[in-house]
Design a protein around this motif. Structure first.
Motif, PDB file in Angstrom:
ATOM      1  N   PRO A 116       0.834  -1.206   0.000  1.00 33.29           N
ATOM      2  CA  PRO A 116       0.000   0.000   0.000  1.00 33.29           C
ATOM      3  C   PRO A 116       0.869   1.257   0.000  1.00 33.29           C
ATOM      4  CG  PRO A 116      -0.791  -1.588   1.622  1.00 33.29           C
ATOM      5  CD  PRO A 116       0.546  -2.093   1.148  1.00 33.29           C
ATOM      6  N   GLY A 117       0.523   2.207  -0.839  1.00 32.09           N
ATOM      7  CA  GLY A 117       1.307   3.430  -0.939  1.00 32.09           C
ATOM      8  C   GLY A 117       2.237   3.442  -2.131  1.00 32.09           C
TER       9      GLY A 117
ATOM     10  N   TYR B 109       6.497   5.795  -5.239  1.00 29.02           N
ATOM     11  CA  TYR B 109       5.682   5.651  -4.036  1.00 29.02           C
ATOM     12  C   TYR B 109       5.290   7.006  -3.457  1.00 29.02           C
ATOM     13  CZ  TYR B 109      10.006   6.629  -1.421  1.00 29.02           C
ATOM     14  OH  TYR B 109      11.155   7.214  -0.924  1.00 29.02           O
ATOM     15  N   ASP B 110       4.210   6.980  -2.692  1.00 31.68           N
ATOM     16  CA  ASP B 110       3.726   8.165  -2.001  1.00 31.68           C
ATOM     17  C   ASP B 110       4.278   8.138  -0.579  1.00 31.68           C
ATOM     18  OD1 ASP B 110       2.364  10.142  -0.673  1.00 31.68           O
ATOM     19  OD2 ASP B 110       0.372   9.577  -1.407  1.00 31.68           O
TER      20      ASP B 110
ATOM     21  N   LYS C 207       2.139   7.756   2.467  1.00 27.36           N
ATOM     22  CA  LYS C 207       1.446   6.485   2.715  1.00 27.36           C
ATOM     23  C   LYS C 207       2.388   5.331   3.028  1.00 27.36           C
ATOM     24  CE  LYS C 207      -2.464   7.737  -0.250  1.00 27.36           C
ATOM     25  NZ  LYS C 207      -3.250   7.379  -1.462  1.00 27.36           N
ATOM     26  N   VAL C 208       3.601   5.409   2.536  1.00 28.95           N
ATOM     27  CA  VAL C 208       4.583   4.363   2.822  1.00 28.95           C
ATOM     28  C   VAL C 208       5.963   5.011   2.882  1.00 28.95           C
ATOM     29  CG1 VAL C 208       4.882   3.782   0.365  1.00 28.95           C
ATOM     30  CG2 VAL C 208       5.469   2.100   2.134  1.00 28.95           C
TER      31      VAL C 208
END
Length: 202
Positions: free
Chosen positions: A46-47, A83-84, A87-88
């Motif tokens: 996720p992320g 990646y964000d 979020k991660v």
């Protein structure tokens, strides 16, 4: 006319917001042996916004898969992870990397032998580099083994990432039967569990 103007301004605002969100995304590159397996690992985090399988670290421009497997290009099979960071974290990506590869073998990973299957972390800024080095040291202490993973400042050396052909992208999903046969035949799952225990599932 008034409604049309509002709609246009709203659309522009949404576009600006989307651009701002994408501009905040960051990139990391990991080489953990077969890029089919490493891409699958990061595809499930996720992320992670997107991933690309490809090659990095060598001297040949725009290499093909067929060239890289000759072990003459200097490239390693790699996965570019966008990646964000909201979020991660990069540290979480490092954990995903370690637990889905064997960083103790300087000659490849599990059933994949050769210089193109070496493990490596390509960093894009000082923060990534410092975190990667610290994580590398921690993994060595955890496993009580020397860690063969290279940590490379890609921006300092000017190393580009070259995406592989579409055939190799998300291979675990687009060619599921072929990938599953490789994974089972390689014994990657049991080998990772032997090395990492339950962490191999995290």
């Amino acid at each position: 006319m008034f409604k049309k103007t509002i709609f246009t301004l709203t659309a522009m605002a949404l576009s600006a917001t989307a651009f701002a969100a994408s501009a905040a995304d960051q990139v990391a590159v990991f080489a953990g042996g077969c890029f089919w397996s490493m891409q699958k690992a990061f595809d499930h985090v996720p992320g992670v916004v997107k991933t690309r399988a490809g090659f990095m670290g060598g001297h040949v421009k725009n290499p093909t898969y067929e060239e890289v497997v000759t072990e003459t290009t200097g490239h390693v099979e790699s996965v570019e992870v966008t990646y964000d960071p909201a979020k991660v974290s990069y540290d979480q990506l490092l954990q995903t990397f370690w637990h889905h590869t064997d960083p103790t073998n300087p000659n490849g990973v599990i059933c994949d032998y050769g210089s193109s299957y070496r493990t490596a972390i390509f960093t894009y800024n000082d923060d990534q580099y410092v975190r990667a080095v610290a994580s590398n040291q921690a993994v060595g202490q955890q496993l009580h083994k020397p860690i063969a993973t290279l940590i490379v400042k890609s921006t300092a050396t000017g190393l580009p990432f070259y995406p592989a052909s579409d055939y190799h992208q998300h291979f675990w999903k687009t060619h599921a039967a072929h990938y599953d046969a490789y994974y089972l035949g390689c014994g990657r799952g049991p080998a990772l569990h032997k090395l990492w225990g339950d962490l191999a599932d995290s």
